[in-house]
Design an enzyme around this catalytic site. Sequence first.
Site, PDB file in Angstrom:
ATOM      1  N   HIS A 135      35.420  33.730   3.654  1.00 41.23           N
ATOM      2  CA  HIS A 135      35.732  34.840   4.546  1.00 41.23           C
ATOM      3  C   HIS A 135      36.996  34.538   5.335  1.00 41.23           C
ATOM      4  CE1 HIS A 135      35.187  38.081   7.462  1.00 41.23           C
ATOM      5  NE2 HIS A 135      34.283  38.575   6.644  1.00 41.23           N
ATOM      6  N   HIS A 136      37.773  35.586   5.599  1.00 39.41           N
ATOM      7  CA  HIS A 136      39.035  35.395   6.315  1.00 39.41           C
ATOM      8  C   HIS A 136      38.806  34.975   7.772  1.00 39.41           C
ATOM      9  CE1 HIS A 136      43.248  35.641   6.995  1.00 39.41           C
ATOM     10  NE2 HIS A 136      43.499  36.342   5.923  1.00 39.41           N
ATOM     11  N   ALA A 137      37.626  35.277   8.326  1.00 41.03           N
ATOM     12  CA  ALA A 137      37.315  34.805   9.678  1.00 41.03           C
ATOM     13  C   ALA A 137      37.113  33.300   9.701  1.00 41.03           C
ATOM     14  CB  ALA A 137      36.062  35.515  10.206  1.00 41.03           C
TER      15      ALA A 137
END
Length: 244
Positions: A135-137
């Site tokens: 995930h980009h988070a």
Amino acid sequence: MHALSPTDSAFLWMETRSQPMHVAGLNIFTPPHGSGPEFVHQLLAEWSQHVKAVAPFNLRPVLRMGLWHWEEDKEFELDYHLRHLALPQPGRIRELLAMVSRLHANLLDRNRPLWEIHVIEGLPGGRFAVYNKMHHALIDGVTGARMAANSMSDNPSELKAPLWALPFKHHPTAQRKTAAPGLLEQLASLAKAGKEILPGVGSGLWDIVRSAYAEGATALPFQAPPTPFNVEISGSRRFASQSY
């Protein structure tokens, strides 16, 4: 437990089924010279010994009081994140890309750390692929590239731990000494991230309206003929590659 940065929180707030916020990479490997058909199984057996993950691979997002936080997953299961797959015959790159396309279309489970690693065998010549999905988070593209490079070695006699068990000192999810961002700060960051992710929306709308009244305009706003590029985006994804 510590708070996500405002930018990382924005990626979680903005994610939908048709707008996933994960990033991924696909690498194809050739087994060492002289290795047998059991090489991939042996590799997975070695990786499976690393049952504990280090930060950020042991962290899952938790929403509390309107704020996103990173929390250690006390019930971490490696078998969920590390997956072994095989291509259908004839095992060409076409079948590999079709499989990765289906894998990439699925959202990551937010009840667990936001990453998956798929080891895919069945390519000609004993080759196999590794598809990493995060995930980009949890990770940005630059950091992901650095972590991937850090997990590999140019010395064939050196055996490193797999990605989730390899310490990486300067990861953005590391504990911060600054105060956790408040809800207003997260919402402001969400608006800012939306502006960055969708650049030029305001000016683009103005150009459309202006063109409708321009002399000699040949098409009305939103009246372009249908093409594969101006349809509504769904959750499906297509993974493609090209050699040069």
